[in-house]
Design a protein around this motif. Structure first.
Motif, PDB file in Angstrom:
ATOM      1  N   ASP A 204       0.821  -1.219   0.000  1.00 55.62           N
ATOM      2  CA  ASP A 204       0.000   0.000   0.000  1.00 55.62           C
ATOM      3  C   ASP A 204       0.848   1.259   0.000  1.00 55.62           C
ATOM      4  OD1 ASP A 204      -2.351  -1.492   0.035  1.00 55.62           O
ATOM      5  OD2 ASP A 204      -2.309  -1.662   2.228  1.00 55.62           O
ATOM      6  N   ASP A 205       2.151   1.118   0.181  1.00 49.80           N
ATOM      7  CA  ASP A 205       3.068   2.264   0.248  1.00 49.80           C
ATOM      8  C   ASP A 205       3.441   2.688  -1.168  1.00 49.80           C
ATOM      9  OD1 ASP A 205       5.023   4.130   0.712  1.00 49.80           O
ATOM     10  OD2 ASP A 205       6.068   2.956   2.255  1.00 49.80           O
ATOM     11  N   ALA A 206       2.651   3.598  -1.758  1.00 49.36           N
ATOM     12  CA  ALA A 206       2.896   4.047  -3.132  1.00 49.36           C
ATOM     13  C   ALA A 206       4.240   4.744  -3.274  1.00 49.36           C
ATOM     14  CB  ALA A 206       1.769   4.981  -3.579  1.00 49.36           C
ATOM     15  N   ASP A 207       4.664   5.478  -2.232  1.00 53.28           N
ATOM     16  CA  ASP A 207       5.956   6.169  -2.291  1.00 53.28           C
ATOM     17  C   ASP A 207       7.108   5.176  -2.393  1.00 53.28           C
ATOM     18  OD1 ASP A 207       4.705   8.619  -2.153  1.00 53.28           O
ATOM     19  OD2 ASP A 207       4.877   8.771   0.037  1.00 53.28           O
ATOM     20  N   LYS A 208       6.966   4.066  -1.693  1.00 58.35           N
ATOM     21  CA  LYS A 208       8.007   3.039  -1.733  1.00 58.35           C
ATOM     22  C   LYS A 208       8.151   2.474  -3.141  1.00 58.35           C
ATOM     23  CE  LYS A 208       9.473  -1.177   0.669  1.00 58.35           C
ATOM     24  NZ  LYS A 208       9.158  -2.135   1.750  1.00 58.35           N
ATOM     25  N   ILE A 209       7.018   2.238  -3.803  1.00 56.46           N
ATOM     26  CA  ILE A 209       7.052   1.741  -5.179  1.00 56.46           C
ATOM     27  C   ILE A 209       7.703   2.768  -6.090  1.00 56.46           C
ATOM     28  CG2 ILE A 209       5.636   1.048  -7.153  1.00 56.46           C
ATOM     29  CD1 ILE A 209       3.587  -0.042  -5.171  1.00 56.46           C
ATOM     30  N   GLU A 210       7.322   4.049  -5.927  1.00 61.18           N
ATOM     31  CA  GLU A 210       7.872   5.111  -6.763  1.00 61.18           C
ATOM     32  C   GLU A 210       9.379   5.239  -6.587  1.00 61.18           C
ATOM     33  OE1 GLU A 210       7.248   7.762  -9.777  1.00 61.18           O
ATOM     34  OE2 GLU A 210       5.748   6.498  -8.796  1.00 61.18           O
ATOM     35  N   ARG A 211       9.845   5.136  -5.343  1.00 61.31           N
ATOM     36  CA  ARG A 211      11.298   5.221  -5.080  1.00 61.31           C
ATOM     37  C   ARG A 211      12.029   4.055  -5.740  1.00 61.31           C
ATOM     38  NH1 ARG A 211       9.471   6.499   0.152  1.00 61.31           N
ATOM     39  NH2 ARG A 211       9.998   4.379   0.874  1.00 61.31           N
ATOM     40  N   PHE A 212      11.425   2.876  -5.663  1.00 61.26           N
ATOM     41  CA  PHE A 212      12.064   1.704  -6.280  1.00 61.26           C
ATOM     42  C   PHE A 212      12.164   1.887  -7.785  1.00 61.26           C
ATOM     43  CE2 PHE A 212      12.093  -2.398  -8.346  1.00 61.26           C
ATOM     44  CZ  PHE A 212      13.007  -3.124  -7.604  1.00 61.26           C
ATOM     45  N   LEU A 213      11.081   2.357  -8.425  1.00 66.44           N
ATOM     46  CA  LEU A 213      11.081   2.524  -9.874  1.00 66.44           C
ATOM     47  C   LEU A 213      12.127   3.547 -10.319  1.00 66.44           C
ATOM     48  CD1 LEU A 213       7.256   2.440 -10.683  1.00 66.44           C
ATOM     49  CD2 LEU A 213       8.944   0.666 -11.131  1.00 66.44           C
ATOM     50  N   LYS A 214      12.245   4.638  -9.581  1.00 68.96           N
ATOM     51  CA  LYS A 214      13.219   5.664  -9.954  1.00 68.96           C
ATOM     52  C   LYS A 214      14.646   5.168  -9.815  1.00 68.96           C
ATOM     53  CE  LYS A 214      10.431   9.777  -9.065  1.00 68.96           C
ATOM     54  NZ  LYS A 214      10.265  11.012  -8.242  1.00 68.96           N
ATOM     55  N   ALA A 215      14.880   4.310  -8.825  1.00 70.83           N
ATOM     56  CA  ALA A 215      16.249   3.865  -8.540  1.00 70.83           C
ATOM     57  C   ALA A 215      16.640   2.601  -9.300  1.00 70.83           C
ATOM     58  CB  ALA A 215      16.413   3.627  -7.035  1.00 70.83           C
ATOM     59  N   ASN A 216      15.664   1.809  -9.747  1.00 68.33           N
ATOM     60  CA  ASN A 216      16.003   0.477 -10.235  1.00 68.33           C
ATOM     61  C   ASN A 216      15.494   0.140 -11.627  1.00 68.33           C
ATOM     62  OD1 ASN A 216      17.267  -0.922  -7.741  1.00 68.33           O
ATOM     63  ND2 ASN A 216      15.414   0.054  -6.925  1.00 68.33           N
ATOM     64  N   THR A 217      14.966   1.109 -12.357  1.00 75.36           N
ATOM     65  CA  THR A 217      14.424   0.812 -13.687  1.00 75.36           C
ATOM     66  C   THR A 217      15.475   0.190 -14.589  1.00 75.36           C
ATOM     67  OG1 THR A 217      12.756   2.541 -13.564  1.00 75.36           O
ATOM     68  CG2 THR A 217      13.409   1.825 -15.756  1.00 75.36           C
ATOM     69  N   ARG A 218      16.694   0.698 -14.542  1.00 75.76           N
ATOM     70  CA  ARG A 218      17.756   0.161 -15.397  1.00 75.76           C
ATOM     71  C   ARG A 218      18.436  -1.049 -14.760  1.00 75.76           C
ATOM     72  NH1 ARG A 218      18.793   3.361 -19.686  1.00 75.76           N
ATOM     73  NH2 ARG A 218      18.009   5.495 -19.636  1.00 75.76           N
ATOM     74  N   LYS A 219      18.605  -1.016 -13.457  1.00 75.76           N
ATOM     75  CA  LYS A 219      19.335  -2.091 -12.781  1.00 75.76           C
ATOM     76  C   LYS A 219      18.502  -3.363 -12.645  1.00 75.76           C
ATOM     77  CE  LYS A 219      20.379   0.426  -9.160  1.00 75.76           C
ATOM     78  NZ  LYS A 219      20.933   0.792  -7.840  1.00 75.76           N
ATOM     79  N   ARG A 220      17.204  -3.212 -12.390  1.00 79.46           N
ATOM     80  CA  ARG A 220      16.324  -4.367 -12.195  1.00 79.46           C
ATOM     81  C   ARG A 220      15.062  -4.197 -13.050  1.00 79.46           C
ATOM     82  NH1 ARG A 220      18.224  -2.934  -7.038  1.00 79.46           N
ATOM     83  NH2 ARG A 220      19.558  -4.541  -6.088  1.00 79.46           N
ATOM     84  N   PRO A 221      15.218  -4.244 -14.384  1.00 77.34           N
ATOM     85  CA  PRO A 221      14.066  -3.952 -15.257  1.00 77.34           C
ATOM     86  C   PRO A 221      12.913  -4.931 -15.109  1.00 77.34           C
ATOM     87  CG  PRO A 221      15.928  -4.816 -16.526  1.00 77.34           C
ATOM     88  CD  PRO A 221      16.438  -4.530 -15.152  1.00 77.34           C
ATOM     89  N   ALA A 222      13.200  -6.207 -14.870  1.00 80.56           N
ATOM     90  CA  ALA A 222      12.120  -7.187 -14.734  1.00 80.56           C
ATOM     91  C   ALA A 222      11.274  -6.899 -13.503  1.00 80.56           C
ATOM     92  CB  ALA A 222      12.688  -8.599 -14.669  1.00 80.56           C
ATOM     93  N   GLN A 223      11.927  -6.563 -12.395  1.00 79.93           N
ATOM     94  CA  GLN A 223      11.189  -6.225 -11.180  1.00 79.93           C
ATOM     95  C   GLN A 223      10.388  -4.944 -11.380  1.00 79.93           C
ATOM     96  OE1 GLN A 223      13.542  -6.414  -7.520  1.00 79.93           O
ATOM     97  NE2 GLN A 223      14.957  -7.847  -8.508  1.00 79.93           N
ATOM     98  N   ALA A 224      11.020  -3.958 -12.036  1.00 81.13           N
ATOM     99  CA  ALA A 224      10.337  -2.683 -12.257  1.00 81.13           C
ATOM    100  C   ALA A 224       9.102  -2.868 -13.145  1.00 81.13           C
ATOM    101  CB  ALA A 224      11.302  -1.680 -12.890  1.00 81.13           C
ATOM    102  N   LEU A 225       9.243  -3.651 -14.217  1.00 85.81           N
ATOM    103  CA  LEU A 225       8.114  -3.844 -15.120  1.00 85.81           C
ATOM    104  C   LEU A 225       6.989  -4.613 -14.429  1.00 85.81           C
ATOM    105  CD1 LEU A 225       6.837  -3.550 -17.881  1.00 85.81           C
ATOM    106  CD2 LEU A 225       8.034  -5.620 -18.612  1.00 85.81           C
ATOM    107  N   THR A 226       7.340  -5.563 -13.565  1.00 85.03           N
ATOM    108  CA  THR A 226       6.320  -6.288 -12.811  1.00 85.03           C
ATOM    109  C   THR A 226       5.497  -5.328 -11.963  1.00 85.03           C
ATOM    110  OG1 THR A 226       7.702  -8.269 -12.754  1.00 85.03           O
ATOM    111  CG2 THR A 226       5.932  -8.133 -11.132  1.00 85.03           C
ATOM    112  N   LEU A 227       6.170  -4.412 -11.306  1.00 84.04           N
ATOM    113  CA  LEU A 227       5.446  -3.424 -10.490  1.00 84.04           C
ATOM    114  C   LEU A 227       4.555  -2.547 -11.360  1.00 84.04           C
ATOM    115  CD1 LEU A 227       8.268  -2.303  -8.022  1.00 84.04           C
ATOM    116  CD2 LEU A 227       6.360  -3.844  -7.550  1.00 84.04           C
ATOM    117  N   VAL A 228       5.066  -2.141 -12.515  1.00 80.77           N
ATOM    118  CA  VAL A 228       4.284  -1.294 -13.419  1.00 80.77           C
ATOM    119  C   VAL A 228       3.021  -2.021 -13.873  1.00 80.77           C
ATOM    120  CG1 VAL A 228       4.268  -0.210 -15.698  1.00 80.77           C
ATOM    121  CG2 VAL A 228       6.252   0.051 -14.199  1.00 80.77           C
ATOM    122  N   ARG A 229       3.170  -3.293 -14.259  1.00 82.86           N
ATOM    123  CA  ARG A 229       2.004  -4.061 -14.719  1.00 82.86           C
ATOM    124  C   ARG A 229       0.981  -4.236 -13.600  1.00 82.86           C
ATOM    125  NH1 ARG A 229       2.542  -6.415 -19.719  1.00 82.86           N
ATOM    126  NH2 ARG A 229       4.637  -6.716 -20.540  1.00 82.86           N
TER     127      ARG A 229
END
Length: 810
Positions: A204-229
């Motif tokens: 439920d922590d939307a800020d936590k998701i946003e921080r992860f996406l900003k920091a890890n889109t390139r480093k962990r693309p599979a995890q980032a895309l899973t969150l986006v979907r």
């Protein structure tokens, strides 16, 4: 002296092997036992080996009908428990055989338990009628093995991956020969429960998701895309296997997100249903109609015609709930599992562990576990793509076919069925309603609704009062009139600049990859073509190579023309790679990325591009049809269609309909957030009906125009098509075979409308020449005569394919 007639009858079983095991015509007759039922899985002798087969018929025959001495009739070695197909599935297999003119062994292959052959093994058990008084005559090691079997208390199952100890196997065979033990063929299937149990949801922590996406889109693309979907699903609650299928990721990715606290476990009892949303008045009418049909076990067909976002899924769920209350099952068909995240989530949320998601991304053990859970009734709700129609369901109460217009519902390899036909057959077999859903129904389906053969249910209002995007047509001919032709018209560039100035994102769509569709010599006109296919080679500027997108042949792009030795070799046409380069030149400060199959085949590239776009690290995304489906990007306010004419000019009678559906889908990418959306469509044919109807969001207008055109030239829905395609390495052999096929068909039915034979639109693929004949038949006309006309027609070196209800004529 007259021979006395033998009037005694025998009970026999017709057993079908799948085509891979026994060939196209492997339906054999065996002696039947009183316990046998249609659908039973049996181990049968085929020559020197034992094969898995399924009983497709039981009958009484006389000695004369049998055709050989009854003493020579073999029996099944054993019935394999756990693998039996419901009789309703066997009926469906027979429907496919009759409706799509394919051999029964080919049709039954689609219904087999997943990985069935790899699960077959042998089991040893003590015979109940063994003479215990004779045990003293056994050798010591045989008595030890017999005692071991008794102590085991259950059959000894031979491991599938490891052979029994040779000494143990010899003792077992000896005990069998002496009548102390017996062996049988069994299915070694997993016994653990498949129930979803723990579901996962986003934190439920939307800020936590946003921080992860900003920091890890390139480093962990599979995890980032899973969150986006998962972010685009309302209240996601999914099993780990669901997430793997919907997001195309591994268990490692899911575990990493769980460890990071981004996915959290949600304990939910399958019997506890999540409260449903309150339906609006249009939904309520549709829900009442479907529930009435479910409760009355009606064969009624429905079309749920609703604009995107109108709440069709909620209607499906209410009807499904009614079917489950009656103790019946639900089949929910979708075009592609990866695009069904919202439906899967809502089904899981509403029905928990009673949902089985059937798809190819499960492990082998998970696939058979899911199949077994459906067969046992543990999972009465099945969701999957077209092949899920063959799920082992025995008591269907409702069938849903969402996005019924999608071409992926047609199977392009044998058996070449259409899921719509299978759904309607299941409706008749189970005496239950079927509902087709779409915002842009196929012309055939809406025609039936307009003729009152299908009950039309309309959902005209979008949820949350969201607005449809504004669509504008830009005439590319203006550039030629003024002597300044360009890839992008001034209006197109202006709209794109305005979008970027507002800090918003844009998607540019072109359904053609590479830099250009072909190279041409400006001196002599020579075109570089594929040596294996009758198509030009596409040019990639990035790799400076020519490639065939059909057979994957590739070669370096030449500097000198092989025909005239000239050096003026130039590109012709445009692909996504060229669009990307041109956009970078026009907007040097914009962050531009491309997504097509060439990009996606690179490891991690798909995830990185989509996650980067979702994280707003990319301003403009250029892509093919891959960008038209699936993801919801709330900051995309402009969609630009670079060249709408590509799909309009495909030589297929459905080109106009499919262009409208595709552009409506592309347009749906714009304005999904708070800001209004805008769609700019470039074309050389601005007055084309499909484009004008897209501007007006007018499906009904397109339908009326298409129906009138098809009535005039006799195409579906006014006829049924059968496309007979012949292919081979020798053009002469294919031409001769196609002429003979035409003669056979005309002799069988001189009144039938037969077009051809003629070359296919792409006359050579993978070094095989292709010709076809097109039959136009009355929609209700039986097709068996077509199969009979071509029965036994197997010309040397030529493959003959009968495609009923073809999805493409190219």
């Amino acid at each position: 002296m007259a021979t006395k007639r033998d009037d005694r009858t025998l009970k026999v079983a017709d057993v079908a092997l799948d085509a891979k095991t026994g060939g196209l015509h492997s339906v054999f007759t065996y002696a039947a036992t009183p316990q046998m039922k249609v659908g039973d899985a049996v181990a049968v002798p085929v020559g020197p080996r034992t094969a898995l087969g399924f009983i497709v018929g039981l009958r009484e025959v006389s000695q004369e009908e049998l055709g050989f001495p009854a003493s020579q009739l073999k029996g099944a070695q054993s019935t394999i428990s756990g693998f039996a197909l419901p009789q309703e599935v066997i009926q469906l297999v027979r429907h496919v055989t009759e409706e799509y003119l394919c051999p029964l062994p080919v049709a039954i292959t689609a219904a087999l338990p997943p990985g069935a052959h790899g699960l077959i093994t042998r089991a040893w058990s003590v015979r109940a009628d063994a003479d215990r008084g004779c045990e003293s005559t056994l050798a010591v090691h045989e008595r030890e093995v017999l005692a071991m079997l008794k102590d085991l208390g259950k059959p000894l199952v031979e491991p599938r991956t490891k052979k029994l100890d040779p000494g143990l196997l010899r003792a077992l065979k000896s005990l069998r020969n002496q009548g102390f033990v017996e062996d049988s063929i069994v299915a070694d299937v997993p016994t653990e429960s498949r129930r979803a149990g723990v579901l996962l949801k986003l934190t439920d922590d939307a800020d936590k998701i946003e921080r992860f996406l900003k920091a890890n889109t390139r480093k962990r693309p599979a995890q980032a895309l899973t969150l986006v979907r998962l972010q685009e699903i309302d209240h996601p609650a999914l099993a780990a296997s669901d997430i793997r299928a919907l997001c195309g990721v591994t268990e490692t990715t899911i575990r990493a997100l769980t460890d990071a606290g981004l996915l959290t476990p949600l304990q939910q009892d399958a019997s506890v249903a999540t409260p449903a949303h309150t339906p609006n008045r249009h939904q309520a009418i549709a829900i009442d109609a479907l529930i009435a049909a479910v409760e009355s076990r009606s064969l009624q067909r429905f079309l749920l015609f609703g604009v995107t976002g109108s709440g069709k899924t909620e209607v499906y769920l209410r009807a499904a709930q009614s079917a489950l209350k009656m103790g019946r099952q639900v089949l929910f068909l979708v075009p592609e599992i990866a695009l069904a995240s919202q439906a899967v989530s809502l089904l899981r949320e509403r029905f928990g562990g009673r949902v089985a998601l059937l798809h190819s991304d499960l492990t082998a053990s998970q696939r058979i576990e899911s199949w077994m859970s459906v067969r046992s009734g543990e999972a009465p709700v099945v969701i999957g793509a077209r092949s899920a129609a063959f799920a082992p369901l025995s008591n269907l109460g409702l069938i849903v076919m969402d996005e019924e217009h999608e071409g992926s519902y047609k199977q392009e390899a044998a058996p070449r069925y259409h899921a719509r036909s299978l759904g309607e057959a299941l409706s008749r077999i189970h005496s239950c309603p079927i509902v087709f859903g779409s915002a842009t129904p196929s012309v055939e389906t809406f025609h039936e609704a307009d003729e009152d053969k299908i009950t039309l249910l309309s959902l005209p209002e979008r949820a949350a009062k969201a607005q449809l995007p504004t669509v504008e047509i830009v005439d590319l001919r203006e550039g030629f009139r003024t002597g300044q032709p360009s890839l992008f018209a001034p209006r197109f560039v202006e709209r794109l600049r305005e979008t970027l100035d507002r800090g918003e994102q844009a998607i540019l769509f072109l359904n053609r990859r590479a830099y250009a569709p072909f190279l041409v010599c400006r001196d002599c006109g020579f075109q570089f073509k594929c040596p294996n296919c009758a198509v030009s080679l596409s040019y990639s500027k990035r790799t400076h190579r020519l490639r065939c997108h059909h057979c994957l042949y590739q070669t370096s792009a030449p500097e000198i023309c092989p025909s005239c030795e000239g050096s003026r070799i130039r590109v012709f046409g445009v692909g996504t790679e060229r669009v990307e380069d041109s956009i970078r030149e026009l907007f040097p400060d914009a962050r531009v990325a491309r997504l097509d199959r060439d990009v996606a085949q690179k490891r991690g590239a798909l995830e990185q591009v989509l996650a980067g776009f979702a994280a707003r690290e990319i301003d403009i995304l250029v892509g093919t049809q891959m960008v038209a489906k699936g993801l919801n990007f709330p900051h995309v306010t402009m969609v630009g269609v670079v060249a709408a004419d590509i799909s309009l000019n495909v030589p297929d009678f459905r080109a106009t309909e499919r262009t409208f559906q595709l552009l409506a889908q592309v347009a749906g990418r714009a304005g999904r957030g708070q800001s209004p959306g805008y769609v700019v469509i470039q074309t050389m044919n601005p007055d084309h009906p499909a484009l004008q109807r897209v501007v007006e969001h007018d499906y009904l207008g397109l339908f009326e125009e298409e129906r009138a055109e098809r009535a005039a030239v006799r195409y579906p829905p006014f006829v049924r098509l059968v496309n007979v395609v012949l292919s081979g390495e020798s053009r002469k052999d294919v031409e001769s075979a196609s002429s003979e096929a035409a003669q056979r068909i005309r002799r069988a039915n001189a009144e039938a409308t037969l077009l051809g034979p003629t070359d296919c639109a792409i006359e050579r693929l993978n070094n095989r020449w292709r010709r076809h004949l097109l039959l136009k038949l009355n929609p209700q006309e039986p097709l068996n005569w077509v199969g009979q006309a071509l029965a036994g027609f197997e010309p040397h070196g030529v493959q003959v394919v009968i495609d009923v209800d073809p999805n493409s004529l190219v």
